[in-house]
Write an enzyme that holds these catalytic residues in place. Structure first.
Site, mmCIF file in Angstrom:
data_model
loop_
_atom_site.group_PDB
_atom_site.id
_atom_site.type_symbol
_atom_site.label_atom_id
_atom_site.label_comp_id
_atom_site.label_asym_id
_atom_site.label_seq_id
_atom_site.Cartn_x
_atom_site.Cartn_y
_atom_site.Cartn_z
ATOM 1 N N LYS A 174 0.833 -1.218 0.000
ATOM 2 C CA LYS A 174 0.000 0.000 0.000
ATOM 3 C C LYS A 174 0.866 1.267 0.000
ATOM 4 C CE LYS A 174 -2.444 2.736 3.455
ATOM 5 N NZ LYS A 174 -1.313 3.388 4.135
ATOM 6 N N ASN A 175 1.860 1.320 0.877
ATOM 7 C CA ASN A 175 2.604 2.572 1.019
ATOM 8 C C ASN A 175 3.560 2.833 -0.148
ATOM 9 O OD1 ASN A 175 1.165 3.245 3.248
ATOM 10 N ND2 ASN A 175 2.717 2.609 4.734
ATOM 11 N N ARG A 183 -4.173 10.336 3.196
ATOM 12 C CA ARG A 183 -2.978 11.087 3.575
ATOM 13 C C ARG A 183 -2.031 11.225 2.378
ATOM 14 N NH1 ARG A 183 -0.692 13.981 7.196
ATOM 15 N NH2 ARG A 183 1.539 13.761 7.362
ATOM 16 N N CYS A 221 -5.243 8.481 8.319
ATOM 17 C CA CYS A 221 -5.431 8.018 9.701
ATOM 18 C C CYS A 221 -5.080 9.120 10.697
ATOM 19 C CB CYS A 221 -4.533 6.808 9.968
ATOM 20 S SG CYS A 221 -5.077 5.318 9.135
ATOM 21 N N ARG A 233 0.359 15.208 12.399
ATOM 22 C CA ARG A 233 1.163 14.669 11.290
ATOM 23 C C ARG A 233 1.522 15.828 10.362
ATOM 24 N NH1 ARG A 233 -1.561 9.269 8.955
ATOM 25 N NH2 ARG A 233 0.544 8.913 8.175
ATOM 26 N N PRO A 234 2.480 16.654 10.787
ATOM 27 C CA PRO A 234 2.826 17.838 9.993
ATOM 28 C C PRO A 234 3.494 17.458 8.672
ATOM 29 C CG PRO A 234 4.369 17.576 11.821
ATOM 30 C CD PRO A 234 3.324 16.515 11.986
ATOM 31 N N ILE A 235 3.493 18.403 7.703
ATOM 32 C CA ILE A 235 4.213 18.164 6.450
ATOM 33 C C ILE A 235 5.258 19.267 6.212
ATOM 34 C CG2 ILE A 235 2.427 16.770 5.311
ATOM 35 C CD1 ILE A 235 1.686 19.323 3.701
ATOM 36 N N ASP A 236 5.762 19.819 7.324
ATOM 37 C CA ASP A 236 6.736 20.914 7.202
ATOM 38 C C ASP A 236 7.999 20.491 6.438
ATOM 39 O OD1 ASP A 236 6.885 19.367 9.735
ATOM 40 O OD2 ASP A 236 8.776 20.444 9.974
ATOM 41 N N GLN A 237 8.421 19.249 6.562
ATOM 42 C CA GLN A 237 9.656 18.817 5.877
ATOM 43 C C GLN A 237 9.443 18.691 4.367
ATOM 44 O OE1 GLN A 237 12.654 18.679 7.567
ATOM 45 N NE2 GLN A 237 11.281 19.575 9.114
ATOM 46 N N ASP A 296 3.745 0.826 12.119
ATOM 47 C CA ASP A 296 2.501 0.289 11.544
ATOM 48 C C ASP A 296 2.171 -1.116 12.061
ATOM 49 O OD1 ASP A 296 2.318 2.616 10.112
ATOM 50 O OD2 ASP A 296 3.238 1.788 8.311
ATOM 51 N N ILE A 312 7.445 7.066 17.041
ATOM 52 C CA ILE A 312 7.104 7.788 15.801
ATOM 53 C C ILE A 312 5.775 8.547 15.991
ATOM 54 C CG2 ILE A 312 6.779 7.588 13.280
ATOM 55 C CD1 ILE A 312 9.446 6.360 14.036
ATOM 56 N N ARG A 319 -8.964 0.543 3.467
ATOM 57 C CA ARG A 319 -7.937 1.404 2.857
ATOM 58 C C ARG A 319 -6.635 0.649 2.649
ATOM 59 N NH1 ARG A 319 -6.288 5.483 6.314
ATOM 60 N NH2 ARG A 319 -4.778 5.692 4.656
HETATM 61 N N1 EPU Z 1 6.991 14.419 10.447
HETATM 62 C C1 EPU Z 1 7.216 15.753 10.690
HETATM 63 N N2 EPU Z 1 7.228 16.610 9.627
HETATM 64 C C2 EPU Z 1 7.044 16.189 8.353
HETATM 65 C C3 EPU Z 1 6.817 14.827 8.106
HETATM 66 C C4 EPU Z 1 6.794 13.951 9.182
HETATM 67 O O1 EPU Z 1 7.387 16.163 11.834
HETATM 68 O O2 EPU Z 1 7.083 17.026 7.450
HETATM 69 C C5 EPU Z 1 7.000 13.456 11.579
HETATM 70 C C6 EPU Z 1 5.667 12.726 11.732
HETATM 71 O O3 EPU Z 1 4.762 13.465 12.516
HETATM 72 C C7 EPU Z 1 6.090 11.429 12.369
HETATM 73 C C8 EPU Z 1 7.461 11.170 11.750
HETATM 74 O O4 EPU Z 1 7.917 12.425 11.260
HETATM 75 O O5 EPU Z 1 6.255 11.572 13.748
HETATM 76 C C9 EPU Z 1 7.479 10.170 10.625
HETATM 77 O O6 EPU Z 1 6.498 10.524 9.652
HETATM 78 P P1 EPU Z 1 6.607 10.123 8.126
HETATM 79 O O7 EPU Z 1 6.623 11.362 7.312
HETATM 80 O O8 EPU Z 1 7.713 9.132 7.934
HETATM 81 O O9 EPU Z 1 5.210 9.411 7.899
HETATM 82 P P2 EPU Z 1 4.328 9.448 6.615
HETATM 83 O O10 EPU Z 1 5.205 9.485 5.415
HETATM 84 O O11 EPU Z 1 3.259 10.467 6.720
HETATM 85 C C10 EPU Z 1 4.346 6.885 6.255
HETATM 86 C C11 EPU Z 1 3.311 5.808 6.118
HETATM 87 C C12 EPU Z 1 2.670 5.545 7.454
HETATM 88 C C13 EPU Z 1 3.745 5.163 8.467
HETATM 89 C C14 EPU Z 1 4.828 6.246 8.526
HETATM 90 C C15 EPU Z 1 5.985 5.887 9.417
HETATM 91 C C16 EPU Z 1 2.546 6.221 3.892
HETATM 92 C C17 EPU Z 1 1.459 6.671 3.008
HETATM 93 N N3 EPU Z 1 2.303 6.257 5.185
HETATM 94 O O12 EPU Z 1 3.640 8.035 6.688
HETATM 95 O O13 EPU Z 1 1.809 4.449 7.254
HETATM 96 O O14 EPU Z 1 3.171 5.002 9.727
HETATM 97 O O15 EPU Z 1 5.338 6.485 7.192
HETATM 98 O O16 EPU Z 1 6.611 4.737 8.966
HETATM 99 O O17 EPU Z 1 3.594 5.795 3.438
HETATM 100 C C18 EPU Z 1 -0.037 3.077 7.678
HETATM 101 O O18 EPU Z 1 0.338 2.405 6.705
HETATM 102 O O19 EPU Z 1 -0.932 2.708 8.472
HETATM 103 C C19 EPU Z 1 0.612 4.354 7.914
HETATM 104 C C20 EPU Z 1 0.096 5.270 8.725
#
Ligand code: EPU
Length: 428
Positions: free
Chosen positions: A22-23, A92, A116, A121-125, A304, A326, A396
């Site tokens: 999925k991811n 997401r 979820c 779950r910020p996207i600042d990066q 996960d 995380i 999902r």
């Molecule tokens: N984070 C920030 N700023 C950012 C991005 C992330 O502070 O700009 C923080 C997050 O809040 C979190 C950590 O960094 O504490 C890691 O977040 P990451 O960005 O790696 O997560 P993601 O890309 O949004 C993906 C998976 C998630 C999985 C996480 C961690 C996808 C679509 N989702 O999310 O999968 O939990 O990586 O491995 O790839 C799931 O499959 O159930 C799921 C939630």
């Protein structure tokens, strides 16, 4: 709307085949936007996130065929349609449209993503990366507006190791001018899968799977054919239910190296595990021992699988502690497991589980995807019938769940919600 009915206590055996990841899927599908001719992705999971992304590519003007397994995307006539609302809010990973559309059209308008609820779950990066490449990024009424005259390669250090930011920056950088270097990049297998697709499309990427990724921008990307990697989290979920309620099950179409941390923990609990090239056999011990787990970025223990693991730990002898570094608030499944007789308390970022207890069937609600997986495992372990609502979360991420479980000897079926249940949900 439906609920999942689980008659617990049937021992599971046999073989289950794992679907595409999925991811990976949710990034590979937006990545096709970057090509100028058709891209075929083979082995996709048939889940609602994939169906929603198909619809989003069609909204952009793409021609998409999906037979439930393989997807053929012709992106040649796509345009940069603004998407401030609608389907983008349902998942997401719609944030990957930002990187892909910025890469191809140098502009995009994307509503802030849903998905979820696991705490903040910020996207600042992601935004830091786009800005470093020369884009202007603004947030207007809940939608992100991205625009660049041109994208120019840059050195980007991620302050947080993020799967999403690493992939999104790769998507935007493959067509930027010059070299982009992503430092402190995430190393998850899904990142390598996306880099492999992009490379097959003509991109120049080195170092995916390490914490430094180098991308040399190219003018054009072309169509290609790509086979997705198997879903390590789905595989891990079936390993956990094999450990919780199995008499020996084989997980087929899996890359065992992707699950080393889980295999190690299950062996520590006493499970018997044999891993082959693309199969894993698992049989639980008569008495499974308690263990502690702490989630970490890959190759550490995946967040996960933390929730499904908690269900298994209710049957282990002794006290276990599950710490999520995380997503510190990813514990909405715990109240539901308590309804089923589990002895668990949450302290900060940790859940403390005392076992063994015999779980009892109950009416429970999945608050998110992996909470749903945790409740399915608990239902299979429990005495009596468990009814799981919130099925839209499970749909999902788990392809053909009912068929796969029943194929292992479980007794699981879907039922329509009653009028009273629908009424209760409206009022909740
Ligand atoms: N984070 C920030 N700023 C950012 C991005 C992330 O502070 O700009 C923080 C997050 O809040 C979190 C950590 O960094 O504490 C890691 O977040 P990451 O960005 O790696 O997560 P993601 O890309 O949004 C993906 C998976 C998630 C999985 C996480 C961690 C996808 C679509 N989702 O999310 O999968 O939990 O990586 O491995 O790839 C799931 O499959 O159930 C799921 C939630």
């Amino acid at each position: 709307m439906e609920k999942l009915m689980i008659a617990g206590g049937y021992p599971l055996k046999g073989t289950v085949r794992i679907s595409g990841a999925k991811n990976s899927a949710v990034a590979l599908i937006p990545a096709t936007i970057l090509a100028d001719s058709p891209v075929i992705i083979e082995g996709l999971p048939n889940i609602s996130d994939v169906q929603i992304l198909k619809g989003l590519l069609e909204e952009l003007g793409g021609t998409v065929h999906f037979d439930g397994n393989d997807m053929n995307v012709d992106p040649s006539s796509m345009i940069s349609m603004p998407m401030p609302n609608g389907k983008v809010k349902k998942l997401r990973a719609s944030y990957y449209l930002m990187g892909a559309m910025l890469g191809r059209f140098k502009k995009a308008v994307i509503g802030l993503p849903g998905g979820c609820h696991l705490g903040p779950r910020p996207i600042d990066q992601h935004i830091k990366g786009f800005e470093a490449l020369g884009a202007s990024v603004t947030n207007e009424q809940g939608a992100i507006y991205l625009r660049a005259d041109e994208l120019i390669g840059a050195r980007i250090y991620l302050d947080v190791v993020s799967v999403g930011a690493t992939i999104n920056i790769m998507l935007a950088a493959v067509k930027a001018k010059g070299r982009t270097i992503i430092e402190n990049a995430a190393k998850e297998p899904e990142i390598i899968d996306v880099a492999t697709l992009l490379t097959n499309m003509g991109a120049k990427i080195k170092g995916a799977g390490t914490d430094v990724i180098r991308i040399d921008g190219v003018e054009n990307l072309h169509g290609c054919q790509h086979t997705i990697i198997p879903d390590r989290i789905e595989a891990g979920t079936y390993m956990l239910l094999g450990a919780a309620a199995g008499e020996g099950i084989t997980i087929d179409n899996v890359i065992p190296q992707h699950l080393e941390s889980l295999i190690a923990k299950l062996r520590e609990m006493g499970a018997h595990i044999e891993d082959g090239d693309d199969q894993i056999y698992i049989k639980p011990a008569d008495k499974m021992k308690s263990v502690d787990i702490k989630t970490l970025v890959y190759p550490g223990f995946p967040t996960d699988l933390q929730q499904p693991f908690t269900s298994l730990l209710t049957s282990a002898v002794g006290t276990s502690m599950v710490t999520d570094t995380i997503y510190g608030a990813r514990f909405k499944h715990i109240d539901e497991l308590r309804r089923m007789n589990a002895n668990i308390k949450v302290e900060g970022r940790s859940a403390i589980i005392n076992g063994p207890v015999k779980l009892q069937g109950a009416k429970v609600k999945a608050s998110d995807l992996r909470a749903g997986a945790a409740l399915v495992i608990a239902g299979l372990m429990a005495e009596g019938i468990t009814e799981v609502t919130g099925l839209e979360h499970i749909d999902r991420g788990y392809s053909h769940l009912v068929e796969k479980l029943n194929g292992l000897g479980a007794t699981v079926w879907r039922e329509n919600l009653t009028k009273e249940e629908l009424e209760q949900m409206k009022n909740a």
